[in-house]
Motif scaffolding. Structure first.
Motif, PDB file in Angstrom:
ATOM      1  N   ASN A  52      -9.234  10.446 -13.171  1.00 22.60           N
ATOM      2  CA  ASN A  52      -8.468   9.453 -12.869  1.00 22.60           C
ATOM      3  C   ASN A  52      -9.727   8.053 -12.095  1.00 22.60           C
ATOM      4  OD1 ASN A  52      -5.481  10.218 -12.279  1.00 22.60           O
ATOM      5  ND2 ASN A  52      -7.016  11.628 -11.649  1.00 22.60           N
ATOM      6  N   PRO A  53     -10.380   8.211 -13.143  1.00 22.37           N
ATOM      7  CA  PRO A  53     -12.027   7.310 -12.977  1.00 22.37           C
ATOM      8  C   PRO A  53     -11.405   6.206 -11.848  1.00 22.37           C
ATOM      9  CG  PRO A  53     -11.608   7.239 -15.146  1.00 22.37           C
ATOM     10  CD  PRO A  53      -9.882   8.277 -14.588  1.00 22.37           C
ATOM     11  N   SER A  54     -12.068   6.242 -10.832  1.00 28.26           N
ATOM     12  CA  SER A  54     -12.476   5.556  -9.556  1.00 28.26           C
ATOM     13  C   SER A  54     -13.476   4.582  -9.593  1.00 28.26           C
ATOM     14  CB  SER A  54     -11.718   5.942  -8.580  1.00 28.26           C
ATOM     15  OG  SER A  54     -10.734   6.918  -8.857  1.00 28.26           O
ATOM     16  N   LEU A  55     -13.559   3.205  -8.541  1.00 24.89           N
ATOM     17  CA  LEU A  55     -14.547   2.830  -8.666  1.00 24.89           C
ATOM     18  C   LEU A  55     -14.846   2.541  -6.875  1.00 24.89           C
ATOM     19  CD1 LEU A  55     -16.686   0.334  -9.635  1.00 24.89           C
ATOM     20  CD2 LEU A  55     -15.365  -1.427  -8.679  1.00 24.89           C
ATOM     21  N   ILE A  56     -15.914   2.862  -6.247  1.00 27.37           N
ATOM     22  CA  ILE A  56     -15.356   3.570  -4.832  1.00 27.37           C
ATOM     23  C   ILE A  56     -16.731   2.683  -4.685  1.00 27.37           C
ATOM     24  CG2 ILE A  56     -16.715   4.902  -3.564  1.00 27.37           C
ATOM     25  CD1 ILE A  56     -16.385   7.111  -5.027  1.00 27.37           C
ATOM     26  N   TYR A  57     -16.301   1.963  -3.316  1.00 30.28           N
ATOM     27  CA  TYR A  57     -17.481   0.557  -3.169  1.00 30.28           C
ATOM     28  C   TYR A  57     -16.494   0.517  -1.118  1.00 30.28           C
ATOM     29  CZ  TYR A  57     -12.916  -1.927  -3.601  1.00 30.28           C
ATOM     30  OH  TYR A  57     -11.352  -2.897  -3.360  1.00 30.28           O
ATOM     31  N   GLY A  58     -17.960  -0.393  -0.672  1.00 31.40           N
ATOM     32  CA  GLY A  58     -17.438  -0.201   1.061  1.00 31.40           C
ATOM     33  C   GLY A  58     -16.766  -2.243   0.683  1.00 31.40           C
ATOM     34  N   SER A  59     -15.312  -2.113   1.832  1.00 34.71           N
ATOM     35  CA  SER A  59     -15.252  -3.321   1.854  1.00 34.71           C
ATOM     36  C   SER A  59     -14.665  -3.111   3.917  1.00 34.71           C
ATOM     37  CB  SER A  59     -13.997  -3.362   1.298  1.00 34.71           C
ATOM     38  OG  SER A  59     -13.718  -4.546   1.227  1.00 34.71           O
ATOM     39  N   GLU A  60     -14.584  -3.884   4.698  1.00 33.84           N
ATOM     40  CA  GLU A  60     -14.278  -4.284   6.092  1.00 33.84           C
ATOM     41  C   GLU A  60     -14.644  -2.964   6.880  1.00 33.84           C
ATOM     42  OE1 GLU A  60     -10.296  -5.585   5.633  1.00 33.84           O
ATOM     43  OE2 GLU A  60     -10.589  -7.566   4.819  1.00 33.84           O
ATOM     44  N   GLY A  61     -16.001  -2.643   7.059  1.00 32.03           N
ATOM     45  CA  GLY A  61     -16.556  -1.372   7.400  1.00 32.03           C
ATOM     46  C   GLY A  61     -15.860   0.088   6.580  1.00 32.03           C
ATOM     47  N   ARG A  62     -14.848   0.226   5.651  1.00 31.28           N
ATOM     48  CA  ARG A  62     -14.330   1.431   5.092  1.00 31.28           C
ATOM     49  C   ARG A  62     -14.530   1.567   3.319  1.00 31.28           C
ATOM     50  NH1 ARG A  62      -8.690   1.810   3.638  1.00 31.28           N
ATOM     51  NH2 ARG A  62      -8.274  -0.419   3.612  1.00 31.28           N
ATOM     52  N   TYR A 123       2.505   3.377   5.436  1.00 27.33           N
ATOM     53  CA  TYR A 123       0.879   3.592   4.227  1.00 27.33           C
ATOM     54  C   TYR A 123      -0.087   4.289   5.582  1.00 27.33           C
ATOM     55  CZ  TYR A 123      -3.645   3.168   1.750  1.00 27.33           C
ATOM     56  OH  TYR A 123      -4.800   2.987   1.616  1.00 27.33           O
ATOM     57  N   SER A 124      -1.020   5.727   4.817  1.00 30.18           N
ATOM     58  CA  SER A 124      -2.126   6.427   5.699  1.00 30.18           C
ATOM     59  C   SER A 124      -3.252   5.098   5.135  1.00 30.18           C
ATOM     60  CB  SER A 124      -2.468   7.380   6.404  1.00 30.18           C
ATOM     61  OG  SER A 124      -3.243   7.954   6.414  1.00 30.18           O
ATOM     62  N   PRO A 125      -4.523   4.321   5.871  1.00 30.25           N
ATOM     63  CA  PRO A 125      -5.825   4.285   5.034  1.00 30.25           C
ATOM     64  C   PRO A 125      -6.112   5.076   5.536  1.00 30.25           C
ATOM     65  CG  PRO A 125      -5.080   2.366   6.269  1.00 30.25           C
ATOM     66  CD  PRO A 125      -4.043   3.831   6.617  1.00 30.25           C
ATOM     67  N   SER A 126      -6.319   6.622   5.726  1.00 32.18           N
ATOM     68  CA  SER A 126      -7.589   7.026   5.861  1.00 32.18           C
ATOM     69  C   SER A 126      -7.340   8.300   4.980  1.00 32.18           C
ATOM     70  CB  SER A 126      -7.941   7.869   7.623  1.00 32.18           C
ATOM     71  OG  SER A 126      -6.776   8.382   7.868  1.00 32.18           O
TER      72      SER A 126
END
Length: 258
Positions: A52-62, A123-126
């Protein structure tokens, strides 16, 4: 990147070289490979190549994991050229693609067929997961049968991970996500974990006074499955839930209980 298909992230303190705040997310069953993709200003996104290809990046401190529509990708690299500025090259077993990847997640519509009525969603962000309260109605021997469930769905792969069947004649009434204390880390700092709180109601045909319910608390284990960690019978249908500090507040038809 782990051999079981999970990705582990940490917060890094450059002053003492310590790692804290470990977070684990499963992207498949095989080990993902990473490739840095420049996003400007000296910053990079990470392209995870896996089932499941994914793009990982930082946004708003997470850290954000955004699914990429590139199934079967085996390798990826930056391909910034005059003809294809800011592009990437994606290799699969059968072809080579030149593509553009958004630097951040944009609004998209994905469909998850449930086969049931989705009545409540949290929804759980963590945990990168949705908790969904559902109701399924079907006819059996000319009578309508009702089955209610609490379903766990993954945000990245957007698929059902697990489900918990409620009792006969029990319906899901409310679902919230809440943060609970989970002890302390190796440095003595408080650790918190997201859990889902579910309120239910039993519907009897006798009279209004016979309505009752339960409050259930679920956590997500390392295998991305639901584990029931607490249960409390209540003297009424649990219409709504909320958190007040570390306490659960429940609206029970005509009363409020903490």
């Amino acid at each position: 990147s782990m051999a079981d298909g999970s990705v582990i992230t940490y917060s890094f303190d450059a002053s003492n070289y310590s790692l804290t705040g470990m977070n684990r997310l499963i992207l498949g069953s095989e080990q993902p490979t990473f490739k840095k993709l420049p996003r400007g200003d000296g910053l990079y996104n990470v392209f995870a190549t896996c089932e499941n290809p994914s793009l990982i990046y930082g946004s708003e401190g997470r850290i954000i994991y955004s699914a990429v529509n590139s199934e079967g990708a085996s390798r990826v690299c930056h391909f910034n050229s005059e003809a294809y500025p800011g592009s990437i090259a994606v290799a699969t077993r059968h072809d080579l693609k030149i593509a553009l990847v958004d630097k951040e997640r944009t609004t998209q519509i994905q469909t998850l067929p449930m086969g049931e009525t989705a009545r409540r969603v949290a929804y759980s962000p963590s945990e990168k997961a949705f908790g969904i309260g559902t109701i399924e109605r079907k006819l059996k021997d000319g009578a309508e049968m009702v089955q209610s469930r609490f379903v766990l769905a993954d945000e990245i792969m957007f698929r059902r991970l697990d489900a918990f069947d409620l009792r006969p004649e029990e319906l899901v009434e409310s679902v919230i996500r809440a943060e609970f204390s989970a002890g302390k880390d190796e440095n003595g700092r408080d650790v918190f974990k997201d859990r889902f709180v579910v309120g239910t109601a039993y519907l009897d045909d006798e009279n209004e006074e016979s309505i009752r319910g339960r409050i259930l608390v679920f956590e997500i284990d390392n295998g991305r499955k639901l584990t029931k960690v607490a249960e409390l019978p209540v003297k009424g249908a649990c219409r709504a839930l909320a958190m007040l500090g570390e306490k659960i507040v429940a609206a029970l038809v005509k009363t409020v209980s903490v």
